[in-house]
Design an enzyme around this catalytic site. Structure first.
Site, PDB file in Angstrom:
ATOM      1  N   ASP A  13       0.813  -1.209   0.000  1.00  0.00           N
ATOM      2  CA  ASP A  13       0.000   0.000   0.000  1.00  0.00           C
ATOM      3  C   ASP A  13       0.850   1.264   0.000  1.00  0.00           C
ATOM      4  O   ASP A  13       2.073   1.222   0.166  1.00  0.00           O
ATOM      5  CB  ASP A  13      -0.932   0.011   1.219  1.00  0.00           C
ATOM      6  CG  ASP A  13      -2.151  -0.876   1.035  1.00  0.00           C
ATOM      7  OD1 ASP A  13      -2.391  -1.316  -0.095  1.00  0.00           O
ATOM      8  OD2 ASP A  13      -2.856  -1.136   2.036  1.00  0.00           O
TER       9      ASP A  13
ATOM     10  N   LYS B  62      -3.683   3.338  -2.439  1.00  0.00           N
ATOM     11  CA  LYS B  62      -4.875   4.156  -2.611  1.00  0.00           C
ATOM     12  C   LYS B  62      -4.639   5.508  -1.962  1.00  0.00           C
ATOM     13  O   LYS B  62      -4.111   5.594  -0.856  1.00  0.00           O
ATOM     14  CB  LYS B  62      -6.088   3.486  -1.958  1.00  0.00           C
ATOM     15  CG  LYS B  62      -6.407   2.114  -2.521  1.00  0.00           C
ATOM     16  CD  LYS B  62      -7.512   1.440  -1.722  1.00  0.00           C
ATOM     17  CE  LYS B  62      -7.784   0.036  -2.249  1.00  0.00           C
ATOM     18  NZ  LYS B  62      -8.792  -0.682  -1.441  1.00  0.00           N
TER      19      LYS B  62
ATOM     20  N   MET C 247      -9.038   8.753   9.179  1.00  0.00           N
ATOM     21  CA  MET C 247      -9.588   9.157   7.877  1.00  0.00           C
ATOM     22  C   MET C 247     -10.677  10.213   8.033  1.00  0.00           C
ATOM     23  O   MET C 247     -11.684  10.193   7.343  1.00  0.00           O
ATOM     24  CB  MET C 247     -10.122   7.934   7.125  1.00  0.00           C
ATOM     25  CG  MET C 247      -9.063   6.892   6.820  1.00  0.00           C
ATOM     26  SD  MET C 247      -9.727   5.372   6.104  1.00  0.00           S
ATOM     27  CE  MET C 247     -10.462   4.610   7.553  1.00  0.00           C
TER      28      MET C 247
END
Length: 262
Positions: free
Chosen positions: A34, A56, A169
């Site tokens: 990642d 991502k 997030m």
């Protein structure tokens, strides 16, 4: 048939990588990694290992999740030892459970290698204990992604609780999150900390309240990724703040940055 290891790479500082994670990386034929995994951790993989980036970022996915799932299945069925390397812990907002479900559905053997999560590590490096006998007996962890559209996050219960709230997030919705917590009853003067890139040489910490934190973050220019901590434990930051990225040794800075030289 090969085997897939769902591995947590930790919060950023490569010295927080577990010994088991290092061991499976060294034996991997394929590493699927990642965005937030540092280069110095990737260097534990063998030179012959196939390195596949599937990172991502906001509004951009290198591969959709279904294609990542299919890739893991394909590589394992080819007989490879596959490491699926994720920042933090694979089962904490890392979609590790979804990948495990896909592997199980296709009969692919897998193991989970937990990692140190930014949930606990970033506040710790900012001198903020998530629990304290005088301040908080427990903590909640939620995602702030698309919080206004989410029906699964119990903002009302979080606001009514006296416990620490950790939000991942949530930077894009920071103002809305703070407003929602106040709307549901959390005091506007409740302390809040935002810790960006915790455990790394780029770590930044700003402190405010539910009423002020969005403006403070906007003025400071702090951007994701960051961990948001809400609760009275944030008051401990001034007393317990111990980590100075500028004071890191040369070797520590090189390792944590993923660089090969300064």
């Amino acid at each position: 048939m090969g085997r897939v290891f769902l591995v947590g790479a930790g919060p950023g500082d490569p010295l927080l990588l577990t010994l088991k994670a290092k061991a499976v990386l060294e034996k991997a034929d394929v590493v699927v990694y990642d965005r937030l995994v540092s280069q110095s951790i990737l260097e534990f993989a063998a030179d012959a290992a196939e390195m596949i980036y599937v990172g991502k970022s906001p509004n951009h996915h290198t591969l959709p999740q279904r294609e990542i799932d299919a890739l893991l299945v394909k590589k394992a069925r080819e007989g490879h030892t596959v490491v699926r390397l994720k920042g933090g812990d694979p089962f904490v907002f890392g979609r590790g459970a979804e990948e495990a479900e896909a592997l199980r559905a296709h009969g692919v053997p897998y193991e989970v290698v937990p990692g140190v999560s930014s949930v606990t590590a970033a506040p710790a490096y900012a001198g903020i204990p998530l629990t304290h006998r005088s301040l908080a007996a427990g903590f909640h962890v939620v995602t702030g992604h698309e919080c206004l559209q989410s029906t699964g996050t119990p903002w009302g219960a979080l606001a009514e609780s006296s416990q620490t709230v950790v939000i991942l997030m949530g930077m894009a919705n920071l103002r809305e999150i703070a407003d929602r917590l106040v709307h549901f009853g959390r005091r506007g003067d409740t302390p809040v900390a935002v810790v960006r890139l915790g455990t790394t040489p780029e770590q930044q910490t700003v402190v405010g309240t539910l009423e002020s934190i969005a403006d403070i973050v906007a003025q400071s220019g702090i951007e994701p990724p960051a961990v948001i901590v809400v609760g009275d434990v944030v008051r401990m930051h001034d007393q317990l703040d111990w980590f100075d990225p500028k004071a890191m040794s040369r070797d520590e800075r090189v390792a944590a940055s993923g660089a090969t030289s300064l």
